[in-house]
Motif scaffolding. Structure first.
Motif, short mmCIF file in Angstrom:
data_model
loop_
_atom_site.label_atom_id
_atom_site.label_comp_id
_atom_site.label_asym_id
_atom_site.label_seq_id
_atom_site.Cartn_x
_atom_site.Cartn_y
_atom_site.Cartn_z
N TYR A 11 1.46 1.83 -3.32
CA TYR A 11 0.26 2.43 -4.45
C TYR A 11 0.15 3.74 -3.96
O TYR A 11 -0.42 4.77 -4.55
CB TYR A 11 -0.42 1.92 -3.99
N ASP A 12 0.19 4.31 -2.51
CA ASP A 12 -0.10 5.75 -2.10
C ASP A 12 1.00 6.05 -2.36
O ASP A 12 0.58 7.78 -3.04
CB ASP A 12 -0.40 5.01 -0.78
N LEU A 40 7.93 6.76 9.98
CA LEU A 40 7.73 4.88 9.99
C LEU A 40 6.81 4.35 10.44
O LEU A 40 5.37 4.54 10.89
CB LEU A 40 8.69 4.87 12.12
N LEU A 41 6.32 3.05 9.68
CA LEU A 41 4.71 2.36 9.66
C LEU A 41 5.58 1.20 10.71
O LEU A 41 6.59 0.31 10.62
CB LEU A 41 4.58 1.95 9.15
N ASN A 77 -4.46 -1.38 6.12
CA ASN A 77 -5.91 -1.22 7.27
C ASN A 77 -6.01 0.04 7.50
O ASN A 77 -5.44 1.35 7.99
CB ASN A 77 -5.60 -2.40 8.16
N LYS A 78 -6.93 0.21 8.44
CA LYS A 78 -7.82 1.48 8.88
C LYS A 78 -8.09 1.45 10.32
O LYS A 78 -7.53 3.02 11.23
CB LYS A 78 -8.93 2.19 8.29
N LEU A 138 2.59 -2.78 6.98
CA LEU A 138 2.66 -1.77 5.16
C LEU A 138 1.26 -0.86 5.11
O LEU A 138 1.54 0.44 5.05
CB LEU A 138 2.52 -2.38 4.51
N GLY A 139 0.97 -0.78 6.15
CA GLY A 139 -0.14 0.16 6.18
C GLY A 139 -1.74 -0.16 5.78
O GLY A 139 -1.98 1.40 5.06
N VAL A 173 3.60 6.12 12.53
CA VAL A 173 1.95 5.63 12.06
C VAL A 173 2.02 4.12 12.58
O VAL A 173 2.81 3.73 12.60
CB VAL A 173 1.97 5.36 10.37
N THR A 174 1.13 3.79 13.50
CA THR A 174 0.71 2.16 13.84
C THR A 174 -0.26 1.62 13.41
O THR A 174 -2.08 2.95 13.44
CB THR A 174 0.95 2.77 15.94
N ALA A 175 -0.13 0.54 13.64
CA ALA A 175 -1.21 -0.21 12.84
C ALA A 175 -2.14 -0.20 13.85
O ALA A 175 -3.12 -1.97 13.96
CB ALA A 175 -0.29 -1.40 11.68
N PRO A 210 1.09 -0.98 -0.13
CA PRO A 210 0.10 0.13 0.34
C PRO A 210 0.58 1.26 -0.04
O PRO A 210 -0.09 2.54 -0.44
CB PRO A 210 -0.83 -0.06 1.16
N VAL A 211 1.70 1.26 0.62
CA VAL A 211 2.81 2.40 0.36
C VAL A 211 3.15 2.70 -0.83
O VAL A 211 2.94 4.05 -0.88
CB VAL A 211 3.95 2.81 1.50
N ILE A 233 9.65 6.67 3.24
CA ILE A 233 9.05 5.96 4.94
C ILE A 233 9.78 4.67 4.61
O ILE A 233 10.34 3.92 3.88
CB ILE A 233 7.19 6.05 3.98
#
Lengths: 350, 428
Positions: free
Chosen positions: B261-262, B337-338, B421-422, B418-419, B363-365, B258-259, B308
């Motif tokens: 694609y975004d 950081l993810l 989800n929401k 990888l980020g 950013v935390t999942a 996802p990173v 990132i």
């Protein structure tokens, strides 16, 4: 109409209108209804709650007898059968802040009801006890009473209403350090890209995880004479007697085991195995000495390199296990190791 | 390098006499698929089941998830180094069966396979509750070593996804999207005024069932290297690990990274995306030093303004994450950081095993230790007995009525780093 909620207030000798520093050694006492700020709060409570009682304790008394004082205070609080406890506000008064925090801890553990308090962010009571109370941020002196009281009352009323609390900054309390999951609008990757764009532009951004300050432990001085030292093994590699008698979890362990190895010259797959879920267990199961070197330490014992291998080893699974749990385990068994005359510990991980 | 992705929307999956896509439905010839997968003498038995969104189905223990794709134009094929040869992928045209997924399951390999519930509270946590799943259940021959069992399942999943993807070759896609990142100088010259960004893509490589592959190479055996973003879309990165289900990147996640694609979404508009640095998470300090030094060197060489960095797994790799962050920030390059968190079931513990004041943008999942109760499902594909011993489970997780109380750690993809989800976490 629903019955009014019951609030009990905790105050020190000064705000409890008993006296100044000369009265700081008074033991806990209780009064019906509200006193001082607790009385002032009554008009803010509208019809939703009553201050049914006030418990007062001198700061010096509390500071010198934290555990027993907290216990006495909780007993007095419990006698009013409250729905919530409000403590302080303590502003920047250190002893008072710590007392409010210790009361919050005892109340949440013993009575399992919420606690609201108010303090200046640098009051040591915040750092020590923020997990146990919703603490409103106040200024550093009692001049902030007029501002702090309505904030504390509003927060208490919201908690009593059963409504779900929002983020600390929205509800007006200092983060308690409790991490909770929630679903948001954008996926993580998009949030990361947006955060990077802000950071690159020099705009304000808010990290989702403020990095903690880790507590670092300094190594102890080296042992000069190993030939007389008693050595113990402690592992997070999950080695347990075959069958995992205490059922230590494969990840996020909630317990540790203490096992006797006095009868073993070495470990084998017939008698020990690993409970650890974080690696391929084949090689550890085949020869558990690969994780806790009982065989080598026995040799060293015979050769006189070390004095003695301690008869018990302590074990848990480090995989995903909370730091707070590890700390709790070690706090317990470190006392046993000291009592058993252990000079040094070999810590093995995987 | 430019890749066209043709998305063929799949809304349903059914068994049929012929494997094909008709009217957004994927039909699967079960016998043919089983026969295609059964030539591996490490596998004793292969079965195929279907699981669709909303059905009362639990799939466990899940090892990998793969998206069916097919290379239509350009060099190479899906999953180079495994089911295709080692051609350079990432250019030409690839068709995607969007909304379909291969899920590999069967007898547990390690401790760390996951759970997918197709409905109920667990379905909110896994993206694979929302895909039409072709589940491949395989049992190994007796006495097969765990690492060989893992390899057999890995290849089996890639073969199944390639077999299914093939039927999209001649289907007209519903949508075609162009993804392109030009060679470095050309790229930078095209967007001179936009901030330059790289993606540091950390891959699990702790070994002993914790491996990831890049063009067929075990990444713990490689030094960090540079990848065009589109390579991942063609299956250049393959999961081979049994790390905790919540934050291991399945092969599906890598294909849909996802990173990437975004960042491509913003490429040429708000940023200039230079490319990816693929790196590993080896266990020894020497390896960690070497890899993080090389990552920093490659970052310096590419000269971005920002980076990132995403992690895979937790605990030991937290150290790699922080080393990468410290060294990249020291170059004056801004990082985000993810990661995810292991803050204990009550959320009160320290979330990561390492930290740095330089890591000021994270950013935390979410907290993987949070406990969830998964109600019983009407149908179980696989076996629920491992619930007590998979990572995230505990003694008594599986109850007599079939419900399971576990940490969300046990749910496939729940806290994907990888980020994907929401979900996130905050301090309360």
């Amino acid at each position: 109409m629903a019955a009014k909620s019951r609030i009990v207030w905790y105050l020190n000798q000064f705000f409890g209108q008993i006296g100044g520093e000369d009265k700081a050694d008074i033991p806990p006492q209780k009064h019906e209804g509200g006193i001082g700020p607790a009385a002032g709060a009554t008009r803010l409570l509208k019809d939703q709650a009553d201050v049914v009682g006030t418990v007062i304790c001198g700061d010096t008394y509390f500071g010198e007898n934290v555990e027993s004082a907290a216990k006495e205070v909780v007993e007095l609080i419990a006698s009013f059968n409250p729905d919530i406890v409000i403590a302080g506000p303590a502003f920047n008064a250190g002893r008072y802040g710590v007392a409010c925090g210790a009361v919050a801890k005892a109340v949440s553990e013993e009575l399992n009801i919420p606690v609201v308090s108010g303090m200046y962010p640098e009051n040591p009571g915040v750092d020590m006890y923020k997990n146990y109370a919703y603490m409103v941020e106040t200024v550093n002196s009692a001049a902030g009473m007029r501002q702090a009281l309505p904030q504390m009352i509003n927060l208490a009323l919201k908690i009593l209403s059963g409504a779900k609390l929002g983020l600390p900054q929205d509800e007006g309390y200092m983060p308690r350090g409790i991490r909770k999951n929630l679903f948001v609008e954008e996926r993580g990757s998009k949030r990361a890209v947006d955060m990077l764009l802000k950071k690159l532009k020099g705009e304000e951004f808010e990290t989702e995880f403020p990095m903690p300050d880790f507590d670092r432990v300094d190594p102890q001085p080296a042992i000069k004479d190993m030939s007389n030292a008693k050595i113990a093994i402690v592992t997070s590699g999950g080695i347990v007697p075959k069958g995992n008698p205490e059922k230590i979890e494969a990840s996020s362990a909630s317990k540790y085991g203490k096992y006797d190895i006095s009868g073993f010259d070495k470990l084998s797959e017939a008698d020990h195995e690993t409970a650890h879920g974080g690696y391929d267990p084949t090689y550890a199961d085949e020869q558990p000495d690969r994780v806790i070197p009982v065989d080598v330490l026995r040799d060293m014992e015979k050769e006189g390199v070390i004095g003695e291998l301690h008869r018990y080893f302590y074990t848990t699974v480090g995989n995903g296990t909370a730091v707070a749990s590890s700390k709790m385990f070690a706090t317990e068994f470190a006392q046993e190791l000291i009592a058993d005359g252990v000079d040094a510990v070999i810590l093995t991980s995987t | 390098m430019r890749l066209e992705l043709g998305y063929i929307q799949i809304n349903d999956v059914k068994f049929g006499n012929k494997t094909e896509v008709v009217d957004h439905t994927l039909y699967v010839n079960k016998e043919e698929l089983i026969a295609h997968l059964s030539d591996d003498d490490r596998l004793a038995k292969v079965e195929v089941e279907l699981a669709k969104p909303g059905e009362s189905i639990r799939i466990m223990p899940v090892k990998d998830v793969i998206e069916p794709r097919v290379k239509v134009e350009g060099p190479g094929g899906m999953f180079p180094g495994f089911v295709s040869n080692e051609e350079q992928v990432g250019s030409g045209r690839t068709h995607v069966l969007k909304g379909a997924a291969v899920v590999t399951a069967g007898e547990v390999v390690g401790f760390q396979e996951g759970i997918i519930d197709m409905t109920g509270p667990g379905a909110d946590y896994t993206p694979f509750a929302h895909t039409n799943n072709v589940v491949i259940l395989a049992d190994p021959v007796e006495g097969l070593a765990k690492h060989q069992h893992e390899a057999a399942l890995r290849i089996m999943g890639l073969k199944a996804a390639t077999y299914l993807g093939e039927v999209g070759r001649n289907v007209e896609p519903d949508e075609v999207v162009d993804y392109e990142v030009a060679p470095l100088f050309e790229n930078a010259a095209k967007y001179p005024d936009l901030p330059k960004v790289v993606y540091v893509y950390m891959l699990q490589s702790q070994g002993l069932l914790h491996d990831t592959y890049y063009y067929g190479i075990d990444v713990k055996e490689m030094v960090p290297t540079i990848m065009y973003p589109t390579e991942a879309m063609d299956g250049a990165i393959v999961s081979g690990n049994c790390v905790s289900a919540c934050d291991k990147n399945t092969s599906f996640h890598h294909q849909n990274s996802p990173v990437i694609y975004d960042l491509l979404e913003k490429h040429g508009k708000e940023i200039c995306f230079l490319g990816c640095i693929v790196t590993n998470e080896n266990v020894t300090l020497a390896d960690k030093n070497r890899s993080s030094n090389m990552v920093a060197k490659l970052v310096e060489f590419l000269g971005p303004d920002g980076a990132i960095i995403s992690e895979e797994g937790f605990g030991n790799p937290d150290a790699d994450l922080i080393m990468n962050c410290n060294k990249i920030e020291s170059l004056g390059v801004k990082t985000v950081l993810l990661t995810d968190e292991y803050a204990g079931r009550d959320g009160a513990s320290q979330s990561l095993a390492d930290s740095s004041p330089k890591a000021d943008a994270v950013v935390t999942a979410g907290n993987a230790n949070e406990v969830i109760e998964l109600p019983p499902m009407d149908r179980l594909i696989g076996n629920s007995a491992p619930a007590d011993k998979i990572a995230g489970g505990f003694d008594g997780s599986l109850r007599a009525d079939g419900s399971i109380e576990v940490e969300i750690q046990a749910i496939t993809g729940a806290t994907n780093e990888l980020g994907f989800n929401k979900m996130t976490a905050r301090g309360y």
